[in-house]
Design a protein around this motif. Structure first.
Motif, PDB file in Angstrom:
ATOM      1  N   HIS A   1     -10.138  -2.224  10.623  1.00  0.00           N
ATOM      2  CA  HIS A   1     -11.127  -1.564   9.760  1.00  0.00           C
ATOM      3  C   HIS A   1     -10.470  -0.536   8.826  1.00  0.00           C
ATOM      4  N   ASN A   2      -9.547   0.241   9.379  1.00  0.00           N
ATOM      5  CA  ASN A   2      -8.896   1.257   8.543  1.00  0.00           C
ATOM      6  C   ASN A   2      -8.057   0.639   7.425  1.00  0.00           C
ATOM      7  N   LEU A   3      -7.527  -0.543   7.666  1.00  0.00           N
ATOM      8  CA  LEU A   3      -6.752  -1.219   6.619  1.00  0.00           C
ATOM      9  C   LEU A   3      -7.696  -1.737   5.526  1.00  0.00           C
ATOM     10  N   VAL A   4      -8.846  -2.233   5.942  1.00  0.00           N
ATOM     11  CA  VAL A   4      -9.854  -2.678   4.969  1.00  0.00           C
ATOM     12  C   VAL A   4     -10.300  -1.491   4.107  1.00  0.00           C
ATOM     13  N   ARG A   5     -10.530  -0.362   4.766  1.00  0.00           N
ATOM     14  CA  ARG A   5     -10.913   0.854   4.026  1.00  0.00           C
ATOM     15  C   ARG A   5      -9.803   1.249   3.041  1.00  0.00           C
ATOM     16  N   THR A   6      -8.562   1.197   3.523  1.00  0.00           N
ATOM     17  CA  THR A   6      -7.426   1.564   2.668  1.00  0.00           C
ATOM     18  C   THR A   6      -7.432   0.725   1.391  1.00  0.00           C
ATOM     19  N   ARG A   7      -7.570  -0.586   1.570  1.00  0.00           N
ATOM     20  CA  ARG A   7      -7.471  -1.500   0.416  1.00  0.00           C
ATOM     21  C   ARG A   7      -8.630  -1.299  -0.557  1.00  0.00           C
ATOM     22  N   ALA A   8      -9.802  -1.029  -0.016  1.00  0.00           N
ATOM     23  CA  ALA A   8     -10.958  -0.780  -0.908  1.00  0.00           C
ATOM     24  C   ALA A   8     -10.729   0.508  -1.709  1.00  0.00           C
TER      25      ALA A   8
ATOM     26  N   GLU B   1       0.845  -1.197   0.000  1.00  0.00           N
ATOM     27  CA  GLU B   1       0.000   0.000   0.000  1.00  0.00           C
ATOM     28  C   GLU B   1       0.883   1.251   0.000  1.00  0.00           C
ATOM     29  N   ILE B   2       2.012   1.186   0.727  1.00  0.00           N
ATOM     30  CA  ILE B   2       2.928   2.336   0.765  1.00  0.00           C
ATOM     31  C   ILE B   2       3.547   2.545  -0.626  1.00  0.00           C
ATOM     32  N   GLU B   3       3.891   1.443  -1.278  1.00  0.00           N
ATOM     33  CA  GLU B   3       4.439   1.555  -2.649  1.00  0.00           C
ATOM     34  C   GLU B   3       3.446   2.219  -3.587  1.00  0.00           C
TER      35      GLU B   3
ATOM     36  N   LEU C   1      -7.869   1.894  -2.392  1.00  0.00           N
ATOM     37  CA  LEU C   1      -6.745   1.695  -3.304  1.00  0.00           C
ATOM     38  C   LEU C   1      -7.218   0.998  -4.589  1.00  0.00           C
ATOM     39  N   THR C   2      -8.074   0.019  -4.431  1.00  0.00           N
ATOM     40  CA  THR C   2      -8.612  -0.688  -5.595  1.00  0.00           C
ATOM     41  C   THR C   2      -9.419   0.272  -6.468  1.00  0.00           C
ATOM     42  N   LEU C   3     -10.194   1.107  -5.806  1.00  0.00           N
ATOM     43  CA  LEU C   3     -11.013   2.073  -6.549  1.00  0.00           C
ATOM     44  C   LEU C   3     -10.118   3.092  -7.274  1.00  0.00           C
TER      45      LEU C   3
ATOM     46  N   GLU D   1      -6.365  10.346  -1.831  1.00  0.00           N
ATOM     47  CA  GLU D   1      -6.216  11.002  -0.527  1.00  0.00           C
ATOM     48  C   GLU D   1      -6.791  10.136   0.604  1.00  0.00           C
ATOM     49  N   LEU D   2      -7.911   9.472   0.325  1.00  0.00           N
ATOM     50  CA  LEU D   2      -8.497   8.608   1.361  1.00  0.00           C
ATOM     51  C   LEU D   2      -7.644   7.371   1.600  1.00  0.00           C
ATOM     52  N   VAL D   3      -6.953   6.871   0.566  1.00  0.00           N
ATOM     53  CA  VAL D   3      -6.000   5.768   0.796  1.00  0.00           C
ATOM     54  C   VAL D   3      -4.977   6.246   1.821  1.00  0.00           C
ATOM     55  N   VAL D   4      -4.460   7.444   1.580  1.00  0.00           N
ATOM     56  CA  VAL D   4      -3.430   8.010   2.458  1.00  0.00           C
ATOM     57  C   VAL D   4      -3.988   8.232   3.867  1.00  0.00           C
ATOM     58  N   ARG D   5      -5.183   8.790   3.962  1.00  0.00           N
ATOM     59  CA  ARG D   5      -5.737   9.121   5.280  1.00  0.00           C
ATOM     60  C   ARG D   5      -6.078   7.871   6.094  1.00  0.00           C
ATOM     61  N   PHE D   6      -6.724   6.891   5.436  1.00  0.00           N
ATOM     62  CA  PHE D   6      -7.087   5.667   6.173  1.00  0.00           C
ATOM     63  C   PHE D   6      -5.826   4.916   6.610  1.00  0.00           C
TER      64      PHE D   6
END
Ligand code: GN1
Ligand code: MG
Length: 370
Positions: free
Chosen positions: A336-343, A188-190, A345-347, A313-318
């Motif tokens: 939960h925040n990691l799940v949000r991040t991945r969703a 996710e950081i990459e 990121l996919t979007l 931005e939401l990937v970064v914030r979550f």
């Protein structure tokens, strides 16, 4: 519920609600504040109110939000009255006995507004008519505020949509790794590093003076629109906590991020996540029809990029919240925040692959070549 009934009685009496509180229902939507639907028995008739307790970790100066809201709602209400528009088009916050629109006591910082009768909010929506109507409502909100004096507004959360500053802050937190969670989120950081130039392009354009700041809503999720239960049309825009100077592309983009996603913002099965181009088109039609005449070419040309930007931005914030210990967003479960991040990121990846198509739709609707 962790807040006692007595607290609601006290808040109600502070806001001069004369009847007895007979029912309190917690409302689950919203990642920051606590919201409750409260029914009071006023002279034998039931009246509904929305009580909100402000998250003071997020909003360090809640009085500033309430001052912004006071100015903005009064300004809109005057316009509505002058133009004979529907009075449901703006929220009505209650005043206390002391004539202010909040109560601060040992139990927190509270505000109350009247429930708009016959209204409903939605989270996931595949009804194109509703999406078009929501687009119109957010576009109209911005137009209503186009001659509002922005110097009256406090910046309630500095650099709120300064994506560049958020990414810088994120990498500082990665370097600190205070919760030891960085190792598990390398991919996710990459992603954040790889897409940094595109994700921060709008911030760069603001710095270069290529995009104007306007008074914007800044939190345009479709669940911040009230729909009329009977007609299905948008009645009004709610959640005015982040009304501040900002970019039109952020308002357009955040709405798309949420409402044109085929799945929920926090969908654990990322194979379900993706941009629905028809929902995108419907929202864009409503929004652009309202605002296009007053926008610069650059603003129109950056609308689709705004959707990618807000998702990035939401990937970064979550992820930032995840690696710093889940202090900002409400979480319903561990990770939960990691799940949000991945969703998200996919979007974001999906939007990146569809940017040309998204721009073509804006072009078609606005008549501006992109
Ligand atoms: C928060 O509270 P809510 O759900 O309307 C957040 C938004 C995010 C959103 C993500 C003040 O909004 O910026 O986009 O969660 N609000 C604040 O769902 O940070
Ligand atoms: Mg909000």
């Amino acid at each position: 519920m962790d807040i006692s009934r007595e607290v609601f009685d006290i808040v109600a009496s502070n806001f001069c609600i004369r009847g007895k509180v007979v029912d309190v229902i917690p409302m689950t939507s919203g990642n920051i504040n606590r919201t409750f639907m409260v029914t009071a028995d006023v002279n034998g008739g039931f009246k509904k109110y929305v009580f909100q307790r402000i998250n003071t970790f997020v909003f360090k100066q809640p009085r500033y939000i309430m001052s912004n809201i006071d100015h903005v709602t009064k300004f809109i209400a005057e316009k509505i009255e002058k133009n004979g528009l529907n009075p449901d088009g703006v929220m009505h916050f209650l005043d206390t006995k002391d004539g202010i629109n909040y109560v601060e006591d040992g139990d927190g910082f509270w505000r109350v507004y009247e429930y708009v009768p016959n209204s409903i909010t939605v989270n996931l929506c595949n009804d194109l008519g509703k999406l078009r109507s929501a687009g119109k409502a957010f576009g109209n909100f911005q137009m209503l505020l186009s001659d509002f004096d922005a110097s009256k507004l406090y910046e309630t959360i500095p650099n709120f949509h300064n994506t560049k500053a958020r990414v810088e802050n994120f990498f500082n937190n990665v370097a600190k790794d205070e919760c030891g969670r960085v190792a598990e989120v390398k991919e996710e950081i990459e992603f954040i590093e790889k897409f940094r130039p595109l994700g921060t392009k709008l911030s760069e354009m603001v710095e270069a003076g290529e995009l104007p700041l306007r008074v914007t809503h800044n939190d345009t999720k479709i669940n911040n629109v009230l729909f009329d239960i009977t007609t299905g049309e948008a009645k009004t825009v709610i959640d005015l906590d982040t009304v501040m100077p900002g970019l039109v592309a952020h308002d357009f983009g955040d709405a798309i991020r949420f409402a044109a996603n085929k799945a929920a913002e926090d969908e654990p099965d990322v194979s379900k996540v993706g941009l629905d181009i028809e929902r995108y088109r419907a929202f864009a039609e409503g929004f652009i029809a309202e605002v296009a005449h007053s926008l610069t070419e650059n603003e129109i040309k950056t609308l689709a990029l705004g959707a990618f930007t807000m998702t990035y931005e939401l990937v970064v914030r979550f992820l930032d919240d995840y690696i710093t210990g889940d202090k900002y967003f409400k979480t319903l479960y561990e990770g939960h925040n990691l799940v949000r991040t991945r969703a998200q990121l996919t979007l974001a990846k999906d939007m990146y692959s569809m940017l040309d198509e998204m721009n073509a739709i804006v072009s078609e609707i606005s008549g501006i070549k992109i």
